[in-house]
Design an enzyme around this catalytic site. Structure first.
Site, mmCIF file in Angstrom:
data_model
loop_
_atom_site.group_PDB
_atom_site.id
_atom_site.type_symbol
_atom_site.label_atom_id
_atom_site.label_comp_id
_atom_site.label_asym_id
_atom_site.label_seq_id
_atom_site.Cartn_x
_atom_site.Cartn_y
_atom_site.Cartn_z
ATOM 1 N N ASN A 131 50.320 59.425 32.560
ATOM 2 C CA ASN A 131 51.512 60.237 32.269
ATOM 3 C C ASN A 131 51.151 61.644 31.790
ATOM 4 O OD1 ASN A 131 54.226 60.747 32.077
ATOM 5 N ND2 ASN A 131 54.624 59.305 30.412
ATOM 6 N N HIS A 145 63.838 47.219 25.725
ATOM 7 C CA HIS A 145 63.979 48.340 24.796
ATOM 8 C C HIS A 145 65.422 48.591 24.424
ATOM 9 C CE1 HIS A 145 60.028 50.660 25.353
ATOM 10 N NE2 HIS A 145 59.825 49.414 25.691
ATOM 11 N N ARG A 154 62.721 45.339 21.515
ATOM 12 C CA ARG A 154 62.192 46.418 20.687
ATOM 13 C C ARG A 154 63.347 47.279 20.219
ATOM 14 N NH1 ARG A 154 58.299 51.489 22.514
ATOM 15 N NH2 ARG A 154 60.291 52.593 22.576
ATOM 16 N N TYR A 178 61.212 60.655 19.231
ATOM 17 C CA TYR A 178 60.469 60.068 20.346
ATOM 18 C C TYR A 178 60.702 58.560 20.361
ATOM 19 C CZ TYR A 178 56.742 59.095 23.629
ATOM 20 O OH TYR A 178 56.051 58.693 24.733
ATOM 21 N N ASP A 180 58.145 50.230 17.343
ATOM 22 C CA ASP A 180 57.021 51.105 17.694
ATOM 23 C C ASP A 180 57.071 52.347 16.808
ATOM 24 O OD1 ASP A 180 55.051 52.595 18.927
ATOM 25 O OD2 ASP A 180 55.787 52.272 20.968
ATOM 26 N N HIS A 207 54.854 54.744 17.085
ATOM 27 C CA HIS A 207 54.322 55.834 17.922
ATOM 28 C C HIS A 207 53.299 56.707 17.198
ATOM 29 C CE1 HIS A 207 56.869 55.065 21.351
ATOM 30 N NE2 HIS A 207 57.965 55.079 20.609
ATOM 31 N N GLU A 227 54.186 48.245 16.047
ATOM 32 C CA GLU A 227 53.270 48.820 17.046
ATOM 33 C C GLU A 227 52.850 50.238 16.684
ATOM 34 O OE1 GLU A 227 55.070 48.974 20.931
ATOM 35 O OE2 GLU A 227 53.684 50.522 21.608
ATOM 36 N N GLU A 270 47.925 51.026 23.429
ATOM 37 C CA GLU A 270 48.408 51.470 24.744
ATOM 38 C C GLU A 270 47.622 52.668 25.266
ATOM 39 O OE1 GLU A 270 52.558 52.148 23.647
ATOM 40 O OE2 GLU A 270 52.259 54.295 23.832
ATOM 41 N N ARG A 326 47.283 46.134 23.000
ATOM 42 C CA ARG A 326 48.241 46.696 23.967
ATOM 43 C C ARG A 326 47.592 47.329 25.192
ATOM 44 N NH1 ARG A 326 52.961 46.991 24.348
ATOM 45 N NH2 ARG A 326 53.318 49.231 24.358
ATOM 46 N N HIS A 335 51.018 47.230 27.392
ATOM 47 C CA HIS A 335 51.930 48.355 27.577
ATOM 48 C C HIS A 335 52.645 48.174 28.931
ATOM 49 C CE1 HIS A 335 52.185 53.068 27.875
ATOM 50 N NE2 HIS A 335 53.265 52.558 27.326
ATOM 51 N N ASP A 354 56.177 54.586 32.969
ATOM 52 C CA ASP A 354 55.094 55.337 33.612
ATOM 53 C C ASP A 354 54.014 54.410 34.173
ATOM 54 O OD1 ASP A 354 55.048 55.334 30.602
ATOM 55 O OD2 ASP A 354 52.981 55.969 30.890
ATOM 56 N N GLU A 383 55.434 44.148 27.650
ATOM 57 C CA GLU A 383 56.522 45.141 27.580
ATOM 58 C C GLU A 383 57.149 45.302 28.968
ATOM 59 O OE1 GLU A 383 55.175 49.066 26.526
ATOM 60 O OE2 GLU A 383 57.193 49.747 26.007
ATOM 61 N N TRP A 428 50.345 61.319 16.922
ATOM 62 C CA TRP A 428 50.991 60.056 17.257
ATOM 63 C C TRP A 428 50.075 59.283 18.144
ATOM 64 C CZ3 TRP A 428 55.745 61.730 20.625
ATOM 65 C CH2 TRP A 428 55.329 62.662 21.565
HETATM 66 O O1 EZ4 Z 1 54.835 56.442 24.726
HETATM 67 O O2 EZ4 Z 1 54.690 55.197 28.064
HETATM 68 O O3 EZ4 Z 1 55.406 51.335 23.945
HETATM 69 N N1 EZ4 Z 1 55.653 52.182 24.717
HETATM 70 C C1 EZ4 Z 1 55.493 53.484 24.518
HETATM 71 C C2 EZ4 Z 1 55.780 54.431 25.646
HETATM 72 C C3 EZ4 Z 1 54.697 55.484 25.746
HETATM 73 C C4 EZ4 Z 1 54.724 56.163 27.080
HETATM 74 C C5 EZ4 Z 1 53.547 57.130 27.204
HETATM 75 O O4 EZ4 Z 1 53.356 57.514 28.527
HETATM 76 O O5 EZ4 Z 1 55.089 53.871 23.446
HETATM 77 O O6 EZ4 Z 1 57.034 55.001 25.523
HETATM 78 CO CO CO Z 2 54.178 52.271 22.314
#
Ligand code: EZ4
Ligand code: CO
Length: 403
Positions: free
Chosen positions: A38, A123, A148, A160, A211, A213, A237, A263, A284, A313, A317, A340, A403
């Site tokens: 990504n 999600h 999630r 985010y 998550d 992040h 996460e 991830e 992950r 993960h 993407d 996921e 992050w």
């Molecule tokens: O930030 O796939 O758990 N999933 C995530 C995603 C990632 C993106 C990064 O390309 O955290 O949203």
């Molecule tokens: Co994540």
């Protein structure tokens, strides 16, 4: 000998960018591998086209392990996300070919099914706690056993991980990175509230995940883990970045909330200490970003020795080619935890017709020979690559945040 006769990279953007490697053999059998990184897609495309494909022509497509070692050791420059995504694409395509030649779905070559399906998590997002719960109730009604939860944070204008659309989420949202403002203090107050409301609305028979992040420090993550304990989350996460794997020691000392990370990992070395010291509960790492099926199996085997389960993960993407590979992998490994699953758009699904399916919270890769995914090249050619980057985070005073 099953000779590799040609290989090419297909870059397409059916709603978002995907990089796919297609390998062809003298038997007419072809294989696919996801190579999407990504925001850095073209670097992997070039790595494959300019540096890997010329080395593949004429090799025996059956020698998967040898080709993996050749690409890993032979490059001299080891690891890194670009290299490992390229190796992953080759590896996945070769497993696809081998399974097609065998006439079996890939999971049969990986030891067969260890379970009836892979539990996936969906999600649920919302600008507010109420909106997030509303979304979570829809997932629960659709049969999801794991959800999630990500909610907007009062006082922060964008966050985010929180989609503006209920079903489709794409964090890479602009040709140049957008900026989010972050406040740990505000966030740490809001997440326990979200989980309290979620348990009230959804009950206790559904797994709830969150998550962070990579936006916390270890001691902040420890606090969050403790505050979430009463709501029994399935996992927390990416509480902190794991560049320094010892970060997780501190979190572990303070909380029994299960921890997931990885991830962004691209090899077993990113997780060695985390796994060996049992600092995490779920790893992950995923097929496309961690060296393909061959290397992910190695990570899973090592994790299995230390009571760590898989939790690959699976955001949008990761193309349907990677999703299929992850499901064959997840169905077969003994220490599968959860997968996921973020639904792809209709345009993406049309470019990558696939055999995998969802039923009552579980996904199955299907029984088509190989991965069970194809690439409609004519359709793919209609969607031109579009630069798209992930956003960055700054603290309220302008400091760049990680992050
Ligand atoms: O930030 O796939 O758990 N999933 C995530 C995603 C990632 C993106 C990064 O390309 O955290 O949203
Ligand atoms: Co994540």
């Amino acid at each position: 000998m099953l000779k590799i006769t040609s290989a090419k990279v297909v870059v397409t953007c059916p709603g978002r960018n995907f990089v796919t490697l297609k390998i062809e053999t003298n038997d007419g059998v072809h294989g696919l591998g996801d190579a999407t990184l990504n925001g850095r897609e073209l670097a992997v495309a070039s790595y494959l086209t300019d540096h890997v494909i010329p080395c593949l022509i004429g090799r025996d497509a059956h020698t998967i392990e040898d080709i993996w070692q050749f690409l890993y050791r032979g490059a001299y420059w080891r690891r890194g996300p670009v290299t490992m995504a390229a190796i992953a694409a080759v590896d996945t395509a070769l497993w696809d070919i081998k399974a097609k030649v065998a006439g079996l779905p890939l999971y049969q070559l990986l030891g067969g099914a260890s379970r009836s399906g892979c539990m996936v998590y969906g999600h649920a997002n919302g600008a507010t706690i109420d909106k997030t719960i509303e979304a979570a109730l829809v997932y629960q009604a659709e049969g999801y056993r794991a959800i999630r939860l990500q909610s907007g944070v009062p006082g922060l204008s964008s966050t985010y991980g929180v989609s503006k659309d209920r079903y489709f989420y794409e964090p890479a949202d602009a040709a140049l990175p957008t900026e989010n403002v972050w406040s740990t203090e505000k966030y740490l107050r809001s997440v326990p509230e979200l989980f309290r409301a979620a348990r009230e609305a959804l009950g206790w028979d559904v797994h709830l995940l969150h998550d962070a992040h990579h936006r916390l420090t270890p001691i902040e993550a420890a606090r969050l883990g403790k505050d979430l304990e009463p709501y029994r989350p399935f996992w927390l996460e990416d509480a902190v970045a794991a560049d320094n794997q010892a970060n997780f020691r501190l979190i572990r000392q303070h909380t029994t909330t299960p921890l997931a990370v990885g991830e962004v990992f691209n090899s077993i070395w990113d997780a060695k200490q985390l796994i060996e010291e049992q600092l995490i509960d779920y790893i992950r790492a995923t097929v496309v970003h961690a060296g393909g099926i061959t290397h992910l199996r190695r990570i899973a085997s090592f994790a299995d020795l230390h009571n760590v389960r898989t939790g690959c993960h699976g955001a949008t993407d990761l193309s349907p080619v990677c999703m299929a590979a992850a499901l064959h992998f997840g169905l077969s490994v003994p220490n599968f935890g959860v997968q996921e699953y973020m639904r792809h758009t209709e345009e993406t699904d049309a470019v990558f017709p696939h055999a995998y399916s969802f039923d009552r919270g579980l996904m199955h890769p299907g029984d088509a020979p190989g991965l069970g995914v194809d690439l409609d090249e004519a359709l793919a050619a209609r969607y031109e690559y579009k630069p798209a980057y992930l956003p960055v985070n700054r603290l309220e005073d302008g400091t760049m945040w990680n992050w």
